[in-house]
Design a protein around this motif. Structure first.
Motif, mmCIF file in Angstrom:
data_model
loop_
_atom_site.group_PDB
_atom_site.id
_atom_site.type_symbol
_atom_site.label_atom_id
_atom_site.label_comp_id
_atom_site.label_asym_id
_atom_site.label_seq_id
_atom_site.Cartn_x
_atom_site.Cartn_y
_atom_site.Cartn_z
ATOM 1 N N MET A 70 27.737 -35.021 -97.112
ATOM 2 C CA MET A 70 28.986 -35.356 -96.503
ATOM 3 C C MET A 70 30.104 -34.467 -97.059
ATOM 4 S SD MET A 70 30.842 -39.098 -96.267
ATOM 5 C CE MET A 70 29.374 -39.858 -96.799
ATOM 6 N N ILE A 71 30.136 -34.297 -98.354
ATOM 7 C CA ILE A 71 31.165 -33.459 -98.971
ATOM 8 C C ILE A 71 30.999 -32.008 -98.538
ATOM 9 C CG2 ILE A 71 32.046 -32.601 -101.169
ATOM 10 C CD1 ILE A 71 31.204 -35.330 -102.379
ATOM 11 N N ALA A 72 29.766 -31.532 -98.535
ATOM 12 C CA ALA A 72 29.508 -30.144 -98.144
ATOM 13 C C ALA A 72 29.916 -29.890 -96.696
ATOM 14 C CB ALA A 72 28.035 -29.808 -98.340
ATOM 15 N N TYR A 73 29.605 -30.829 -95.801
ATOM 16 C CA TYR A 73 29.966 -30.655 -94.392
ATOM 17 C C TYR A 73 31.473 -30.650 -94.203
ATOM 18 C CZ TYR A 73 25.068 -31.500 -93.344
ATOM 19 O OH TYR A 73 23.706 -31.412 -93.291
ATOM 20 N N ALA A 74 32.171 -31.537 -94.873
ATOM 21 C CA ALA A 74 33.627 -31.574 -94.759
ATOM 22 C C ALA A 74 34.243 -30.277 -95.267
ATOM 23 C CB ALA A 74 34.186 -32.771 -95.526
ATOM 24 N N ASN A 75 33.712 -29.752 -96.370
ATOM 25 C CA ASN A 75 34.227 -28.484 -96.903
ATOM 26 C C ASN A 75 33.960 -27.325 -95.952
ATOM 27 O OD1 ASN A 75 35.241 -29.662 -99.231
ATOM 28 N ND2 ASN A 75 33.370 -29.350 -100.378
ATOM 29 N N LEU A 76 32.792 -27.304 -95.323
ATOM 30 C CA LEU A 76 32.487 -26.246 -94.343
ATOM 31 C C LEU A 76 33.411 -26.329 -93.136
ATOM 32 C CD1 LEU A 76 28.593 -26.229 -94.447
ATOM 33 C CD2 LEU A 76 30.120 -24.383 -95.171
ATOM 34 N N ILE A 77 33.695 -27.523 -92.669
ATOM 35 C CA ILE A 77 34.609 -27.682 -91.533
ATOM 36 C C ILE A 77 35.995 -27.173 -91.902
ATOM 37 C CG2 ILE A 77 35.811 -29.386 -90.107
ATOM 38 C CD1 ILE A 77 33.180 -31.052 -90.256
ATOM 39 N N ARG A 78 36.472 -27.548 -93.072
ATOM 40 C CA ARG A 78 37.798 -27.083 -93.520
ATOM 41 C C ARG A 78 37.837 -25.564 -93.644
ATOM 42 N NH1 ARG A 78 41.433 -30.721 -92.555
ATOM 43 N NH2 ARG A 78 41.171 -32.641 -93.684
ATOM 44 N N ARG A 79 36.761 -24.958 -94.143
ATOM 45 C CA ARG A 79 36.733 -23.517 -94.355
ATOM 46 C C ARG A 79 36.695 -22.743 -93.033
ATOM 47 N NH1 ARG A 79 31.779 -21.984 -97.199
ATOM 48 N NH2 ARG A 79 32.652 -23.286 -98.825
ATOM 49 N N HIS A 80 35.882 -23.182 -92.094
ATOM 50 C CA HIS A 80 35.661 -22.412 -90.876
ATOM 51 C C HIS A 80 36.539 -22.829 -89.703
ATOM 52 C CE1 HIS A 80 32.367 -20.178 -92.605
ATOM 53 N NE2 HIS A 80 31.863 -21.317 -93.072
ATOM 54 N N PHE A 81 37.077 -24.024 -89.734
ATOM 55 C CA PHE A 81 37.920 -24.526 -88.651
ATOM 56 C C PHE A 81 39.205 -25.084 -89.245
ATOM 57 C CE2 PHE A 81 33.479 -25.062 -87.417
ATOM 58 C CZ PHE A 81 33.436 -24.293 -86.268
ATOM 59 N N LYS A 82 40.069 -24.208 -89.725
ATOM 60 C CA LYS A 82 41.251 -24.622 -90.470
ATOM 61 C C LYS A 82 42.199 -25.516 -89.669
ATOM 62 C CE LYS A 82 41.189 -20.561 -93.451
ATOM 63 N NZ LYS A 82 40.208 -21.098 -94.293
ATOM 64 N N ALA A 83 42.261 -25.328 -88.366
ATOM 65 C CA ALA A 83 43.188 -26.117 -87.543
ATOM 66 C C ALA A 83 42.541 -27.385 -86.995
ATOM 67 C CB ALA A 83 43.700 -25.258 -86.397
ATOM 68 N N THR A 84 41.444 -27.807 -87.590
ATOM 69 C CA THR A 84 40.736 -28.995 -87.113
ATOM 70 C C THR A 84 41.615 -30.229 -87.253
ATOM 71 O OG1 THR A 84 38.611 -28.060 -87.713
ATOM 72 C CG2 THR A 84 38.701 -30.424 -87.503
ATOM 73 N N ARG A 85 41.501 -31.113 -86.293
ATOM 74 C CA ARG A 85 42.196 -32.399 -86.368
ATOM 75 C C ARG A 85 41.677 -33.143 -87.603
ATOM 76 N NH1 ARG A 85 45.867 -34.023 -82.170
ATOM 77 N NH2 ARG A 85 45.793 -32.318 -80.699
ATOM 78 N N PRO A 86 42.164 -34.316 -87.872
ATOM 79 C CA PRO A 86 41.728 -35.020 -89.086
ATOM 80 C C PRO A 86 40.210 -35.154 -89.183
ATOM 81 C CG PRO A 86 43.492 -36.225 -88.014
ATOM 82 C CD PRO A 86 43.114 -35.101 -87.103
ATOM 83 N N ILE A 87 39.707 -34.965 -90.396
ATOM 84 C CA ILE A 87 38.288 -35.186 -90.665
ATOM 85 C C ILE A 87 38.126 -36.656 -91.022
ATOM 86 C CG2 ILE A 87 36.371 -34.679 -92.216
ATOM 87 C CD1 ILE A 87 37.418 -31.840 -92.409
ATOM 88 N N VAL A 88 37.248 -37.339 -90.289
ATOM 89 C CA VAL A 88 37.032 -38.770 -90.471
ATOM 90 C C VAL A 88 35.621 -38.979 -91.008
ATOM 91 C CG1 VAL A 88 36.964 -41.017 -89.345
ATOM 92 C CG2 VAL A 88 38.564 -39.263 -88.542
ATOM 93 N N LEU A 89 35.511 -39.664 -92.135
ATOM 94 C CA LEU A 89 34.216 -39.993 -92.709
ATOM 95 C C LEU A 89 33.870 -41.432 -92.347
ATOM 96 C CD1 LEU A 89 34.705 -38.609 -96.323
ATOM 97 C CD2 LEU A 89 33.757 -37.425 -94.345
ATOM 98 N N GLY A 90 32.597 -41.674 -92.106
ATOM 99 C CA GLY A 90 32.167 -43.025 -91.783
ATOM 100 C C GLY A 90 30.687 -43.187 -92.050
ATOM 101 N N GLY A 91 30.189 -44.364 -91.818
ATOM 102 C CA GLY A 91 28.782 -44.632 -92.023
ATOM 103 C C GLY A 91 28.533 -45.333 -93.342
ATOM 104 N N VAL A 92 27.274 -45.540 -93.617
ATOM 105 C CA VAL A 92 26.874 -46.302 -94.800
ATOM 106 C C VAL A 92 27.291 -45.601 -96.091
ATOM 107 C CG1 VAL A 92 24.912 -47.242 -96.052
ATOM 108 C CG2 VAL A 92 24.960 -47.364 -93.571
ATOM 109 N N GLU A 93 27.024 -44.306 -96.196
ATOM 110 C CA GLU A 93 27.356 -43.593 -97.436
ATOM 111 C C GLU A 93 28.851 -43.598 -97.702
ATOM 112 O OE1 GLU A 93 26.848 -39.306 -99.685
ATOM 113 O OE2 GLU A 93 25.973 -39.562 -97.709
ATOM 114 N N ALA A 94 29.643 -43.333 -96.703
ATOM 115 C CA ALA A 94 31.097 -43.340 -96.886
ATOM 116 C C ALA A 94 31.585 -44.735 -97.275
ATOM 117 C CB ALA A 94 31.787 -42.874 -95.615
ATOM 118 N N SER A 95 31.007 -45.757 -96.665
ATOM 119 C CA SER A 95 31.403 -47.126 -96.983
ATOM 120 C C SER A 95 31.083 -47.469 -98.430
ATOM 121 C CB SER A 95 30.694 -48.110 -96.057
ATOM 122 O OG SER A 95 31.088 -47.908 -94.732
ATOM 123 N N LEU A 96 29.930 -47.056 -98.907
ATOM 124 C CA LEU A 96 29.538 -47.345 -100.288
ATOM 125 C C LEU A 96 30.356 -46.543 -101.291
ATOM 126 C CD1 LEU A 96 25.662 -47.456 -99.889
ATOM 127 C CD2 LEU A 96 27.209 -49.390 -100.265
#
Length: 74
Positions: free
Chosen positions: A1-27
């Motif tokens: 999850m952390i790696a994917y969010a970092n890749l999105i930030r790096r390659h798509f700088k103007a991306t709308r908000p990054i939203v985390l969800g699911g079991v792992e994020a909840s825990l």
């Protein structure tokens, strides 16, 4: 999850908000003990530098967030 969010930030700088969800994020929404590294880790929201964290699977919450973005809600 952390790696994917970092890749999105790096390659798509103007991306709308990054939203985390699911079991792992909840825990990992608050500080927690990580048995693999034998230490207390911070919230995934901070580690992933995400903008929002949806508790649970978040199907309805994601729809509400998308609708808010479409309407221009900050």
């Amino acid at each position: 999850m952390i790696a994917y969010a970092n890749l999105i930030r790096r390659h798509f700088k103007a991306t709308r908000p990054i939203v985390l969800g699911g079991v792992e994020a909840s825990l990992r929404r608050i500080a927690h003990y990580d048995a693999w590294s034998n230490r207390v880790r911070r919230s995934v929201l901070i580690d992933a530098k995400a903008d929002l964290l949806v508790y649970g699977m978040g199907e309805r919450a994601v729809l509400e967030i998308a609708e808010g973005l479409r309407q221009g809600t900050p």
